[in-house]
Design a protein around this motif. Structure first.
Motif, PDB file in Angstrom:
ATOM      1  N   ILE A  17      33.713   2.792  19.168  1.00  0.00           N
ATOM      2  CA  ILE A  17      32.832   2.676  20.337  1.00  0.00           C
ATOM      3  C   ILE A  17      31.424   2.320  19.879  1.00  0.00           C
ATOM      4  CG2 ILE A  17      31.741   3.993  22.191  1.00  0.00           C
ATOM      5  CD1 ILE A  17      34.357   5.474  22.580  1.00  0.00           C
ATOM      6  N   SER A  18      31.003   2.924  18.762  1.00  0.00           N
ATOM      7  CA  SER A  18      29.663   2.663  18.244  1.00  0.00           C
ATOM      8  C   SER A  18      29.466   1.205  17.867  1.00  0.00           C
ATOM      9  CB  SER A  18      29.400   3.549  17.029  1.00  0.00           C
ATOM     10  OG  SER A  18      29.502   4.920  17.362  1.00  0.00           O
ATOM     11  N   ALA A  19      30.550   0.511  17.498  1.00  0.00           N
ATOM     12  CA  ALA A  19      30.449  -0.905  17.117  1.00  0.00           C
ATOM     13  C   ALA A  19      30.031  -1.777  18.295  1.00  0.00           C
ATOM     14  CB  ALA A  19      31.777  -1.390  16.548  1.00  0.00           C
ATOM     15  N   TYR A  20      30.156  -1.272  19.514  1.00  0.00           N
ATOM     16  CA  TYR A  20      29.732  -2.041  20.688  1.00  0.00           C
ATOM     17  C   TYR A  20      28.214  -2.147  20.770  1.00  0.00           C
ATOM     18  CZ  TYR A  20      34.415  -2.533  22.537  1.00  0.00           C
ATOM     19  OH  TYR A  20      35.732  -2.895  22.706  1.00  0.00           O
ATOM     20  N   VAL A  60      26.936  -4.491  25.368  1.00  0.00           N
ATOM     21  CA  VAL A  60      26.935  -3.075  25.774  1.00  0.00           C
ATOM     22  C   VAL A  60      25.733  -2.331  25.196  1.00  0.00           C
ATOM     23  CG1 VAL A  60      28.251  -0.899  25.608  1.00  0.00           C
ATOM     24  CG2 VAL A  60      29.452  -3.053  25.989  1.00  0.00           C
ATOM     25  N   LYS A  61      25.063  -2.912  24.205  1.00  0.00           N
ATOM     26  CA  LYS A  61      24.015  -2.203  23.457  1.00  0.00           C
ATOM     27  C   LYS A  61      23.002  -1.449  24.324  1.00  0.00           C
ATOM     28  CE  LYS A  61      20.144  -2.934  20.277  1.00  0.00           C
ATOM     29  NZ  LYS A  61      19.428  -3.903  19.381  1.00  0.00           N
ATOM     30  N   PRO A  62      22.358  -2.080  25.326  1.00  0.00           N
ATOM     31  CA  PRO A  62      21.368  -1.339  26.109  1.00  0.00           C
ATOM     32  C   PRO A  62      21.958  -0.102  26.795  1.00  0.00           C
ATOM     33  CG  PRO A  62      21.145  -3.691  26.490  1.00  0.00           C
ATOM     34  CD  PRO A  62      22.422  -3.506  25.741  1.00  0.00           C
ATOM     35  N   VAL A  63      23.160  -0.234  27.335  1.00  0.00           N
ATOM     36  CA  VAL A  63      23.806   0.904  27.991  1.00  0.00           C
ATOM     37  C   VAL A  63      24.162   1.969  26.965  1.00  0.00           C
ATOM     38  CG1 VAL A  63      25.893   1.649  29.205  1.00  0.00           C
ATOM     39  CG2 VAL A  63      24.685  -0.407  29.950  1.00  0.00           C
ATOM     40  N   PHE A  64      24.668   1.545  25.806  1.00  0.00           N
ATOM     41  CA  PHE A  64      25.047   2.480  24.746  1.00  0.00           C
ATOM     42  C   PHE A  64      23.861   3.338  24.322  1.00  0.00           C
ATOM     43  CE2 PHE A  64      25.428   3.468  20.202  1.00  0.00           C
ATOM     44  CZ  PHE A  64      26.653   4.113  20.166  1.00  0.00           C
ATOM     45  N   PHE A 118      20.687  11.456  19.766  1.00  0.00           N
ATOM     46  CA  PHE A 118      19.586  10.526  19.531  1.00  0.00           C
ATOM     47  C   PHE A 118      19.750   9.808  18.196  1.00  0.00           C
ATOM     48  CE2 PHE A 118      17.503  12.974  22.837  1.00  0.00           C
ATOM     49  CZ  PHE A 118      16.714  12.035  23.477  1.00  0.00           C
ATOM     50  N   VAL A 119      20.167  10.538  17.174  1.00  0.00           N
ATOM     51  CA  VAL A 119      20.373   9.917  15.863  1.00  0.00           C
ATOM     52  C   VAL A 119      21.465   8.856  15.950  1.00  0.00           C
ATOM     53  CG1 VAL A 119      20.931  10.301  13.436  1.00  0.00           C
ATOM     54  CG2 VAL A 119      19.661  12.046  14.701  1.00  0.00           C
ATOM     55  N   VAL A 120      22.549   9.178  16.636  1.00  0.00           N
ATOM     56  CA  VAL A 120      23.649   8.232  16.801  1.00  0.00           C
ATOM     57  C   VAL A 120      23.172   6.978  17.538  1.00  0.00           C
ATOM     58  CG1 VAL A 120      25.900   7.873  17.920  1.00  0.00           C
ATOM     59  CG2 VAL A 120      25.429  10.018  16.729  1.00  0.00           C
ATOM     60  N   ALA A 121      22.268   7.152  18.490  1.00  0.00           N
ATOM     61  CA  ALA A 121      21.753   6.010  19.256  1.00  0.00           C
ATOM     62  C   ALA A 121      20.782   5.170  18.443  1.00  0.00           C
ATOM     63  CB  ALA A 121      21.074   6.505  20.528  1.00  0.00           C
ATOM     64  N   ASN A 151      27.276   7.644  10.968  1.00  0.00           N
ATOM     65  CA  ASN A 151      28.556   8.342  10.846  1.00  0.00           C
ATOM     66  C   ASN A 151      28.363   9.835  10.600  1.00  0.00           C
ATOM     67  OD1 ASN A 151      29.841   5.877  11.154  1.00  0.00           O
ATOM     68  ND2 ASN A 151      30.090   5.544   8.965  1.00  0.00           N
ATOM     69  N   THR A 152      27.378  10.181   9.779  1.00  0.00           N
ATOM     70  CA  THR A 152      27.102  11.598   9.498  1.00  0.00           C
ATOM     71  C   THR A 152      26.717  12.337  10.774  1.00  0.00           C
ATOM     72  OG1 THR A 152      26.312  10.999   7.283  1.00  0.00           O
ATOM     73  CG2 THR A 152      25.726  13.186   8.116  1.00  0.00           C
ATOM     74  N   ALA A 153      25.807  11.738  11.543  1.00  0.00           N
ATOM     75  CA  ALA A 153      25.365  12.377  12.788  1.00  0.00           C
ATOM     76  C   ALA A 153      26.495  12.445  13.806  1.00  0.00           C
ATOM     77  CB  ALA A 153      24.174  11.612  13.366  1.00  0.00           C
ATOM     78  N   ALA A 154      27.322  11.391  13.874  1.00  0.00           N
ATOM     79  CA  ALA A 154      28.418  11.366  14.847  1.00  0.00           C
ATOM     80  C   ALA A 154      29.430  12.468  14.564  1.00  0.00           C
ATOM     81  CB  ALA A 154      29.096  10.001  14.840  1.00  0.00           C
ATOM     82  N   VAL A 155      29.756  12.673  13.289  1.00  0.00           N
ATOM     83  CA  VAL A 155      30.708  13.737  12.930  1.00  0.00           C
ATOM     84  C   VAL A 155      30.155  15.102  13.340  1.00  0.00           C
ATOM     85  CG1 VAL A 155      31.766  14.957  10.993  1.00  0.00           C
ATOM     86  CG2 VAL A 155      31.813  12.458  11.053  1.00  0.00           C
ATOM     87  N   LEU A 156      28.884  15.352  13.031  1.00  0.00           N
ATOM     88  CA  LEU A 156      28.263  16.633  13.391  1.00  0.00           C
ATOM     89  C   LEU A 156      28.185  16.792  14.911  1.00  0.00           C
ATOM     90  CD1 LEU A 156      25.372  16.719  10.753  1.00  0.00           C
ATOM     91  CD2 LEU A 156      27.443  18.141  10.776  1.00  0.00           C
TER      92      LEU A 156
END
Length: 290
Positions: free
Chosen positions: A46-49, A54-58, A91-94, A184-189
């Motif tokens: 999903i993050s690859a979008y 999709v970037k602005p919405v993501f 926020f980090v993931v974004a 990836n680190t932030a997403a896992v946490l």
């Protein structure tokens, strides 16, 4: 406190809860439209979008969801703490995009992308530090809901501080590696945090049901939230086995993220229905009489 004021607070609380649902729906709808435009050929995650329309919405949805997670007051100090941590991690993931390449070399990345990650992440860590100090001061002034007043609350603070310290140290000492792998680190946490929140609600509902029936919480531990918690763990194990272990499932990260986000959204909708009239479990607010 007047009933009218209580009702206004309840309406605000409901909008916060509903806002989370609509933001997840916004992101899901945007993903569906983009996938449909490409004959449902999906990205690896999903993050690859982030690298698609999709970037602005993501980015906007993740930041808004992060705000709502932080603003929302959990039923317990533990739930509140883990939601706050997950909100920060959103926020980090974004701000730190995933890398679509198999290998990442920072020198090969566009200069504006590297600058944006450094600028946004630096600002986030600075403001997050100030927000944490502010939160701790508020907790000191609210002894009845002290975040450190329970083991669960203490555990959530430890999780938050470790996640923050880990990412901050990573960002400061290994900037290039952080730019490539911080997402990836932030997403896992983040996913660890929301899974814990669902598990905590399983126990919270058991305690509520036990009080209503004059029994013990253990007799009610197998409830809808605990089933959801177990389902999330099973989903993680199943996708990992089918994906990186046996290589049966292509784009396994996409399906894992989708499963966990969908399950958390289902949990949130179910919890919203349960707590529609009681922002704190077991403490209903009665709307004013018409």
């Amino acid at each position: 406190m007047s009933s009218d004021y209580q009702y206004d607070l309840l309406r605000t609380y409901r909008y916060v809860r509903a806002g989370m649902i609509f933001l997840v729906a916004l992101l899901g709808t945007s993903l569906f439209i983009e996938a449909r435009a490409h004959h449902f050929s999906i990205q690896p995650s999903i993050s690859a979008y982030y690298y698609t329309p999709v970037k602005p919405v993501f980015v906007a949805a993740l930041c808004a969801i992060g705000v709502l997670m932080i603003v929302y007051r959990g039923n317990t100090s533990a739930e509140d703490g883990f939601l706050n941590a997950s909100g920060f991690l959103a926020f980090v993931v974004a701000f730190v995009p995933t890398r679509p390449e198999d290998s990442c070399v920072v020198s090969d990345l566009p200069g504006d992308t590297v600058s944006a990650i450094s600028n946004n992440t630096s600002a986030l860590f600075i403001v997050a530090t100030a927000a944490f100090v502010f939160t701790m001061l508020l907790e000191r002034l609210s002894p009845d809901r002290n975040l450190l007043g329970s083991r669960g609350g203490q555990a959530s603070v430890v999780f938050s501080l470790l996640a923050f310290a880990l990412l901050a140290l990573y960002f400061v000492t290994r900037r290039d590696s952080f730019i490539c792998n911080g997402h990836n680190t932030a997403a896992v946490l983040l996913f660890v945090g929301i899974v814990i929140v669902v598990g905590l609600n399983g126990w919270g509902l058991a305690v509520k049901q036990a009080a209503q029936t004059n029994t013990t919480p253990r007799e009610h531990r197998w409830n809808r939230y605990f089933y959801g918690f177990v389902l999330m763990l099973v989903s993680i194990a199943l996708v990992v086995v089918l994906g990186p272990v046996t290589h049966v499932l292509a784009n396994w990260v996409f399906w894992l993220e989708g499963a966990l986000i969908g399950q958390f959204a289902t949990f949130w909708i179910t919890q919203t229905a349960e707590l529609w009239n009681e922002p704190q479990r077991g403490a209903p607010i009665v709307p004013p009489k018409s």
